[in-house]
Design a protein around this motif. Structure first.
Motif, PDB file in Angstrom:
ATOM      1  N   ILE A   1      49.988  35.663  23.120  1.00 38.37           N
ATOM      2  CA  ILE A   1      48.872  34.825  22.676  1.00 38.37           C
ATOM      3  C   ILE A   1      47.634  35.093  23.538  1.00 38.37           C
ATOM      4  N   ARG A   2      47.824  35.168  24.850  1.00 38.56           N
ATOM      5  CA  ARG A   2      46.691  35.452  25.738  1.00 38.56           C
ATOM      6  C   ARG A   2      46.085  36.816  25.437  1.00 38.56           C
ATOM      7  N   GLN A   3      46.945  37.822  25.286  1.00 38.63           N
ATOM      8  CA  GLN A   3      46.456  39.170  24.999  1.00 38.63           C
ATOM      9  C   GLN A   3      45.756  39.223  23.648  1.00 38.63           C
ATOM     10  N   SER A   4      46.342  38.573  22.672  1.00 35.90           N
ATOM     11  CA  SER A   4      45.734  38.555  21.344  1.00 35.90           C
ATOM     12  C   SER A   4      44.390  37.848  21.369  1.00 35.90           C
TER      13      SER A   4
ATOM     14  N   SER B   1      60.830  38.955  20.396  1.00 37.94           N
ATOM     15  CA  SER B   1      61.099  38.707  21.815  1.00 37.94           C
ATOM     16  C   SER B   1      61.555  37.271  22.052  1.00 37.94           C
ATOM     17  N   MET B   2      60.915  36.331  21.353  1.00 40.86           N
ATOM     18  CA  MET B   2      61.292  34.928  21.528  1.00 40.86           C
ATOM     19  C   MET B   2      62.704  34.666  21.011  1.00 40.86           C
ATOM     20  N   LEU B   3      63.065  35.292  19.898  1.00 41.49           N
ATOM     21  CA  LEU B   3      64.401  35.075  19.329  1.00 41.49           C
ATOM     22  C   LEU B   3      65.502  35.600  20.241  1.00 41.49           C
ATOM     23  N   ALA B   4      65.185  36.543  21.126  1.00 40.41           N
ATOM     24  CA  ALA B   4      66.187  37.063  22.070  1.00 40.41           C
ATOM     25  C   ALA B   4      66.716  35.958  22.985  1.00 40.41           C
ATOM     26  N   TRP B   5      65.934  34.895  23.174  1.00 43.19           N
ATOM     27  CA  TRP B   5      66.376  33.783  24.016  1.00 43.19           C
ATOM     28  C   TRP B   5      67.338  32.856  23.274  1.00 43.19           C
ATOM     29  N   PHE B   6      67.519  33.070  21.967  1.00 41.69           N
ATOM     30  CA  PHE B   6      68.366  32.199  21.151  1.00 41.69           C
ATOM     31  C   PHE B   6      69.441  33.002  20.418  1.00 41.69           C
ATOM     32  N   PRO B   7      70.271  33.769  21.111  1.00 38.46           N
ATOM     33  CA  PRO B   7      71.252  34.604  20.414  1.00 38.46           C
ATOM     34  C   PRO B   7      72.303  33.790  19.662  1.00 38.46           C
TER      35      PRO B   7
ATOM     36  N   SER C   1      61.494  26.795  26.606  1.00 40.76           N
ATOM     37  CA  SER C   1      60.592  26.960  27.737  1.00 40.76           C
ATOM     38  C   SER C   1      60.461  28.430  28.127  1.00 40.76           C
ATOM     39  N   TYR C   2      61.586  29.112  28.248  1.00 35.46           N
ATOM     40  CA  TYR C   2      61.530  30.516  28.644  1.00 35.46           C
ATOM     41  C   TYR C   2      61.010  31.416  27.534  1.00 35.46           C
ATOM     42  N   ALA C   3      61.333  31.110  26.308  1.00 37.12           N
ATOM     43  CA  ALA C   3      60.801  31.905  25.200  1.00 37.12           C
ATOM     44  C   ALA C   3      59.282  31.807  25.177  1.00 37.12           C
ATOM     45  N   MET C   4      58.754  30.619  25.387  1.00 37.94           N
ATOM     46  CA  MET C   4      57.303  30.438  25.393  1.00 37.94           C
ATOM     47  C   MET C   4      56.666  31.103  26.616  1.00 37.94           C
ATOM     48  N   GLU C   5      57.228  30.824  27.790  1.00 38.88           N
ATOM     49  CA  GLU C   5      56.638  31.323  29.030  1.00 38.88           C
ATOM     50  C   GLU C   5      56.672  32.845  29.124  1.00 38.88           C
ATOM     51  N   ARG C   6      57.794  33.456  28.752  1.00 39.61           N
ATOM     52  CA  ARG C   6      57.956  34.896  28.949  1.00 39.61           C
ATOM     53  C   ARG C   6      57.474  35.736  27.778  1.00 39.61           C
ATOM     54  N   ASP C   7      57.493  35.184  26.564  1.00 36.09           N
ATOM     55  CA  ASP C   7      57.203  36.012  25.397  1.00 36.09           C
ATOM     56  C   ASP C   7      55.987  35.556  24.599  1.00 36.09           C
ATOM     57  N   ALA C   8      55.901  34.293  24.288  1.00 35.22           N
ATOM     58  CA  ALA C   8      54.812  33.836  23.420  1.00 35.22           C
ATOM     59  C   ALA C   8      53.472  33.792  24.142  1.00 35.22           C
TER      60      ALA C   8
END
Length: 172
Positions: free
Chosen positions: A132-135, A157-163, A121-128
């Motif tokens: 995606i919107r900017q792209s 950035s998303m992988l940072a949420w899954f160390p 949830s946080y990886a998607m909300e904060r990073d993806a």
């Protein structure tokens, strides 16, 4: 009442406080009884009890708590915590969203190894989603390639949420 003194006089500085209302299911029973007395059927009362308990509680108590000089940053209602398999997903979500620093959010989320849903949830909300919107705005006339800089940075950035998982951008 210790809670009123805490919220009115103490304060916590930069540390977010989350008010946790445990055994909230007991209020569901009271709400059920009120609904029955108001003439609702058993089935209707059962269906509406949870919602009514929240409405009644918020009207009387929650409003009062948020009026203090140092109110909690968030609140959560916990029900049926005596049941086997009970989870505190909502508490983890509120805790994460109450942290103002992204590094602290990542630290908290990464310690929740048993709740991959919060990590996702946080990886998607904060990073993806921001990437995606900017792209989508900037690439109306060009394709986004899997090996583009934007996509690699989003994945990093998303992988940072899954160390806890040893994966890197080059593995993707």
């Amino acid at each position: 009442m210790a809670e009123s003194q805490f919220f009115s006089k103490c304060g916590t500085g930069d540390v977010p406080v989350i008010a946790i209302f445990t055994k909230f299911d007991a209020l569901d029973n009271r709400a059920f009884d009120k609904l029955k007395k108001e003439g609702k059927s058993r089935r209707e009362s059962r269906e509406l009890a949870t919602q009514r308990a929240v409405i009644d509680f918020e009207a009387i108590y929650l409003k009062m708590i948020y009026k203090y000089a140092h109110p909690p940053k968030a609140h959560v209602y916990l029900r049926d915590m005596n049941m086997e398999g009970s989870k505190c997903g909502e508490l983890m979500e509120r805790t994460t969203s109450s942290l103002d620093d992204e590094v602290l959010q990542q630290l908290f989320v990464s310690t929740q190894r048993n709740n991959v849903e919060v990590c996702i949830s946080y990886a998607m909300e904060r990073d993806a989603l921001p990437v995606i919107r900017q792209s989508a705005k900037s690439t109306v006339n060009r394709d986004i390639k899997r090996d583009s800089v934007e996509v690699k940075e989003m994945i990093r950035s998303m992988l940072a949420w899954f160390p806890q998982y040893p994966v890197s951008v080059k593995d993707v």
